[in-house]
Scaffold this motif. Structure first.
Motif, mmCIF file in Angstrom:
data_model
loop_
_atom_site.group_PDB
_atom_site.id
_atom_site.type_symbol
_atom_site.label_atom_id
_atom_site.label_comp_id
_atom_site.label_asym_id
_atom_site.label_seq_id
_atom_site.Cartn_x
_atom_site.Cartn_y
_atom_site.Cartn_z
ATOM 1 N N TYR A 46 -2.268 -11.943 8.533
ATOM 2 C CA TYR A 46 -3.544 -11.723 7.846
ATOM 3 C C TYR A 46 -3.438 -11.841 6.319
ATOM 4 O O TYR A 46 -4.346 -11.418 5.600
ATOM 5 N N ASN B 187 3.336 -3.637 7.562
ATOM 6 C CA ASN B 187 2.257 -4.456 6.999
ATOM 7 C C ASN B 187 0.999 -3.614 6.896
ATOM 8 O O ASN B 187 0.698 -2.821 7.802
ATOM 9 N N TRP B 188 0.254 -3.814 5.810
ATOM 10 C CA TRP B 188 -0.977 -3.027 5.663
ATOM 11 C C TRP B 188 -1.954 -3.727 4.728
ATOM 12 O O TRP B 188 -1.630 -4.702 4.051
ATOM 13 N N ALA B 189 -3.180 -3.215 4.756
ATOM 14 C CA ALA B 189 -4.239 -3.739 3.902
ATOM 15 C C ALA B 189 -5.157 -2.590 3.505
ATOM 16 O O ALA B 189 -5.252 -1.582 4.214
ATOM 17 N N SER C 28 -1.469 -10.019 4.639
ATOM 18 C CA SER C 28 -1.439 -8.594 4.289
ATOM 19 C C SER C 28 -0.313 -8.282 3.312
ATOM 20 O O SER C 28 0.562 -9.102 3.043
ATOM 21 N N TYR C 29 -0.351 -7.057 2.786
ATOM 22 C CA TYR C 29 0.788 -6.501 2.064
ATOM 23 C C TYR C 29 1.923 -6.228 3.061
ATOM 24 O O TYR C 29 1.679 -6.056 4.265
ATOM 25 N N SER C 30 3.141 -6.133 2.541
ATOM 26 C CA SER C 30 4.271 -5.742 3.377
ATOM 27 C C SER C 30 5.306 -5.010 2.539
ATOM 28 O O SER C 30 5.524 -5.354 1.377
ATOM 29 N N ASN D 243 -6.367 -5.433 -1.601
ATOM 30 C CA ASN D 243 -6.119 -6.822 -1.198
ATOM 31 C C ASN D 243 -7.167 -7.364 -0.239
ATOM 32 O O ASN D 243 -7.000 -8.462 0.314
ATOM 33 N N LEU E 12 -7.586 -11.053 2.001
ATOM 34 C CA LEU E 12 -7.741 -11.145 3.446
ATOM 35 C C LEU E 12 -9.029 -11.883 3.809
ATOM 36 O O LEU E 12 -9.054 -12.683 4.756
ATOM 37 N N MET F 231 -5.570 -1.437 8.104
ATOM 38 C CA MET F 231 -5.176 -2.174 9.307
ATOM 39 C C MET F 231 -4.649 -1.238 10.379
ATOM 40 O O MET F 231 -5.134 -1.230 11.519
ATOM 41 N N ASP G 293 -4.123 2.671 4.494
ATOM 42 C CA ASP G 293 -3.798 1.510 5.333
ATOM 43 C C ASP G 293 -4.944 1.284 6.315
ATOM 44 O O ASP G 293 -5.028 1.934 7.355
ATOM 45 N N SER H 298 0.228 -9.504 -1.184
ATOM 46 C CA SER H 298 -0.690 -10.132 -0.233
ATOM 47 C C SER H 298 -0.746 -11.640 -0.452
ATOM 48 O O SER H 298 -0.993 -12.111 -1.560
#
Length: 392
Positions: A157, A248-250, A159-161, A254, A258, A126, A124, A230
């Protein structure tokens, strides 16, 4: 292709294909069954342990939104709990509550009170960056009465979640990127009228149109976790009193999404203040660029939450963390990603390198005019070179 329902055990190897393909998935209760929140927040019969929640968090202030008129106010969490226990507060939604951050800042351990960061999301970039360099994070608790919902939106952003139902059930309307341009027209029209987009109110013709474009309705049961890809727009409807924990992360998977989102946000900001550019060019015809880029960067940070400096600083820290002998200055409170819970160094390099090349060729030339950005991009380039050497 319908949203996949993954079976136990869910390992990173099983989950990674959904990160790569950027397609949603539902994870079974077994993926989170050892989370402390399930034991502490609820009684043996799965009813809410109001006494524990009041004693532990009742004194905290939360942002409570009324889903009838979308007015928000600061309220004591204990007061909100009292209403729900009495059967009131059906439209009250506690949203974007940074409870994990509050626990961490109080010197306690999130993994003792809420949840453990699993192998699925530990890679992660972010949260690693923000925990090291800011006082913010991207982990939230959502608590909603039986008449609450989150209107159509896209996550921070792009982002993934992941969202885990601690209590209650949810209905998700999911929209793949093929729907984005049409959805944004609807969102802009609603914004002009100071309204939100509620998918449930669409006429059948519009609903069928989006179904043909890939819209999907997913039912998420108690204790299940849903992965939102994403950049996918979505709407969430709560059924009954519903508690959830969102993360949430990136990462390198992905990152291109972003980057594209940042480019679009950057362009939108430039267009929205084009009159400022004209004024600066008239006032300082020989040296207007630096002030202009500072204006764009500041407004981008206020509107999108970050700017190019933040974006490339995040990437720099992520690349440094892959070095087996990182600099002593590289510190983060985020857990280290074990080798089995992330992609190869070669993959990371292959994702970042073309984005850096594209950024360095931008006609806006932000790195020249933004203080510190030239150094950051040079350091990212150096880290890529070092990682290529490690992988050879």
């Amino acid at each position: 292709m319908p949203t996949a329902r993954l079976s136990s055990p869910v390992t990173y190897a099983h989950f990674a294909p959904y990160l790569r393909s950027n397609y949603p998935a539902l994870l079974p209760p077994s993926a989170t069954e050892d989370w402390p929140a399930f034991e502490l927040w609820f009684n043996h019969d799965c009813s809410i342990n109001y006494d524990y929640l009041r004693a532990q968090y009742g004194q905290l202030k939360v942002q409570a939104v009324d889903c009838g008129n979308w007015e928000a106010e600061q309220r004591g969490f204990g007061e909100v709990l009292d209403g729900w226990e009495r059967g009131a507060g059906a439209r009250v939604y506690v949203k974007d509550w940074h409870l994990p951050l509050i626990i961490r800042d109080a010197g306690r351990k999130v993994e003792d009170e809420l949840y453990q960061v699993s192998d699925l999301v530990v890679d992660d970039w972010m949260n690693a960056y923000y925990s090291a360099c800011t006082k913010d994070d991207f982990r939230f608790v959502y608590l909603g009465g039986p008449s609450t919902f989150t209107p159509l939106h896209r996550d921070v952003y792009s982002s993934y979640s992941i969202s885990t139902n601690l209590h209650g059930n949810k209905t998700w309307h999911l929209f793949p990127p093929s729907c984005t341009s049409k959805l944004q027209l609807l969102l802009k029209a609603a914004e002009r009228e100071d309204k939100v987009v509620d998918v449930r109110l669409w006429k059948e013709e519009l609903r069928r149109e989006f179904e043909e474009m890939g819209m999907e309705v997913v039912e998420q049961g108690a204790s299940e976790t849903i992965f939102i890809p994403s950049g996918w727009y979505h709407q969430v409807t709560n059924h009954g009193l519903t508690f959830s924990l969102n993360h949430n992360w990136a990462n390198s998977h992905n990152l291109p999404t972003l980057y594209s989102s940042m480019c679009l946000e950057n362009l939108a900001v430039r267009e929205s203040i084009s009159d400022v550019k004209e004024l600066l060019m008239k006032r300082h015809p020989d040296n207007w660029e630096k002030e202009w880029e500072e204006c764009v960067g500041d407004l981008l940070e206020r509107s999108a939450g970050w700017n190019w400096t933040t974006f490339w600083s995040m990437i720099r820290l992520a690349l440094q963390s892959l070095d087996p002998q990182p600099s002593p200055a590289v510190t983060s409170g985020w857990p280290t990603t074990p080798p089995h819970a992330g992609p190869s160094i070669a993959f990371v390099v292959s994702q970042v390198s073309p984005l850096l090349d594209t950024f360095l060729m931008r006609v806006e030339n932000e790195r020249k005019w933004t203080t510190g950005l030239e150094d950051i991009s040079s350091e990212v380039k150096g880290e890529l070179k070092k990682l290529k050497g490690l992988d050879s």
